[in-house]
Design a protein around this motif. Structure first.
Motif, short mmCIF file in Angstrom:
data_model
loop_
_atom_site.label_atom_id
_atom_site.label_comp_id
_atom_site.label_asym_id
_atom_site.label_seq_id
_atom_site.Cartn_x
_atom_site.Cartn_y
_atom_site.Cartn_z
N ALA A 10 -10.71 -28.05 43.75
CA ALA A 10 -11.20 -27.83 42.38
C ALA A 10 -10.25 -28.44 41.35
O ALA A 10 -10.67 -29.05 40.37
CB ALA A 10 -11.40 -26.33 42.13
N ASN A 11 -8.94 -28.30 41.61
CA ASN A 11 -7.97 -28.83 40.66
C ASN A 11 -7.94 -30.35 40.64
O ASN A 11 -7.51 -30.96 39.65
CB ASN A 11 -6.56 -28.32 41.00
CG ASN A 11 -6.42 -26.84 40.72
OD1 ASN A 11 -7.23 -26.25 40.01
ND2 ASN A 11 -5.40 -26.23 41.31
N ALA A 12 -8.38 -30.98 41.73
CA ALA A 12 -8.37 -32.45 41.80
C ALA A 12 -9.61 -33.06 41.14
O ALA A 12 -9.63 -34.25 40.84
CB ALA A 12 -8.30 -32.90 43.26
N LEU A 13 -10.64 -32.25 40.88
CA LEU A 13 -11.91 -32.81 40.39
C LEU A 13 -11.81 -33.49 39.03
O LEU A 13 -12.43 -34.54 38.83
CB LEU A 13 -12.99 -31.73 40.38
CG LEU A 13 -13.40 -31.25 41.77
CD1 LEU A 13 -14.47 -30.18 41.65
CD2 LEU A 13 -13.90 -32.40 42.61
N ASP B 184 -17.75 -30.17 35.47
CA ASP B 184 -18.74 -29.09 35.43
C ASP B 184 -18.78 -28.28 36.71
O ASP B 184 -19.80 -27.70 37.06
CB ASP B 184 -20.12 -29.65 35.09
CG ASP B 184 -20.57 -30.72 36.07
OD1 ASP B 184 -19.72 -31.20 36.85
OD2 ASP B 184 -21.75 -31.09 36.07
N VAL B 185 -17.65 -28.24 37.42
CA VAL B 185 -17.58 -27.43 38.65
C VAL B 185 -16.74 -26.20 38.34
O VAL B 185 -15.62 -26.31 37.84
CB VAL B 185 -16.97 -28.24 39.81
CG1 VAL B 185 -16.60 -27.33 40.96
CG2 VAL B 185 -17.96 -29.30 40.28
N ILE C 98 -19.70 -25.59 46.53
CA ILE C 98 -19.29 -26.09 45.22
C ILE C 98 -20.22 -25.48 44.18
O ILE C 98 -21.44 -25.70 44.21
CB ILE C 98 -19.39 -27.64 45.16
CG1 ILE C 98 -18.55 -28.27 46.27
CG2 ILE C 98 -18.96 -28.16 43.80
CD1 ILE C 98 -18.74 -29.78 46.39
N ASP C 99 -19.66 -24.69 43.26
CA ASP C 99 -20.47 -24.07 42.20
C ASP C 99 -20.40 -24.93 40.95
O ASP C 99 -19.31 -25.16 40.39
CB ASP C 99 -19.94 -22.66 41.89
CG ASP C 99 -20.24 -21.68 43.02
OD1 ASP C 99 -21.16 -21.96 43.81
OD2 ASP C 99 -19.55 -20.66 43.10
N PHE C 100 -21.56 -25.39 40.49
CA PHE C 100 -21.63 -26.15 39.24
C PHE C 100 -21.96 -25.19 38.09
O PHE C 100 -22.70 -24.22 38.28
CB PHE C 100 -22.72 -27.23 39.32
CG PHE C 100 -22.32 -28.43 40.13
CD1 PHE C 100 -21.77 -29.55 39.52
CD2 PHE C 100 -22.48 -28.46 41.51
CE1 PHE C 100 -21.39 -30.67 40.25
CE2 PHE C 100 -22.10 -29.57 42.25
CZ PHE C 100 -21.56 -30.67 41.62
N ARG D 65 -22.94 -36.48 42.29
CA ARG D 65 -21.54 -36.12 42.04
C ARG D 65 -20.96 -35.38 43.25
O ARG D 65 -19.82 -35.62 43.66
CB ARG D 65 -21.50 -35.24 40.80
CG ARG D 65 -20.17 -35.21 40.17
CD ARG D 65 -20.28 -34.80 38.72
NE ARG D 65 -20.43 -35.94 37.85
CZ ARG D 65 -20.37 -35.87 36.52
NH1 ARG D 65 -20.18 -34.71 35.95
NH2 ARG D 65 -20.50 -36.95 35.79
N ALA D 66 -21.76 -34.48 43.84
CA ALA D 66 -21.29 -33.74 45.02
C ALA D 66 -21.01 -34.70 46.17
O ALA D 66 -20.05 -34.54 46.92
CB ALA D 66 -22.33 -32.70 45.42
#
Lengths: 84, 84
Positions: free
Chosen positions: A23-26, A33-34, B45-47, B55-56
């Motif tokens: 998540a931190n790398a996104l 928007d994650v 993955i929660d958007f 994107r996913a």
């Protein structure tokens, strides 16, 4: 032959540092928007005959999941999930 | 909020020692009708808004799977799978 799928995920209240790292790398990929990423295990068990959900549950409970920190779901592939 | 699930599994031709270890332990539990066990990863993955499969797929390709040895499938939770 029939396949049973076991999804093992950390319980929601348990921290998931591996998912947090993703998540931190996104933002570096331009994805903003994650809200959450959680990483667990997916196990595919192929039975030679009829799939046996009770047996699969016993396998998951004894060999695949740690019930203290993990929840698991069992389903025959193509069917709906059954929560452990 | 919408959830996208990414299932990452070793390609069929790649040996899976972890799954093999589970399969080898099954006869000790009295289970003899399992032909194969394969262990992979399940990522949730929660958007915050609409789920974005493209994107996913980019996230899976760059951060979650090793395309040399792994295949992945992406789906919006509750929908059918789309093979990568």
């Amino acid at each position: 032959m029939a396949r049973v799928v076991v999804d093992v995920m950390l319980k929601p209240e348990i921290l998931d540092p591996q998912g947090q790292a993703v998540a931190n790398a996104l933002p570096r990929l331009g994805v903003t928007d994650v809200s959450s990423v959680r990483i667990g295990r997916r196990i595919e068990i192929d039975f030679t005959g009829e799939p046996d959900l009770n047996r699969a549950r016993e396998i998951a409970d004894k060999l695949l999941a740690n019930p203290v920190i993990e929840d698991f779901e069992i389903r025959v592939e193509g069917a709906s999930a059954e929560v452990a």
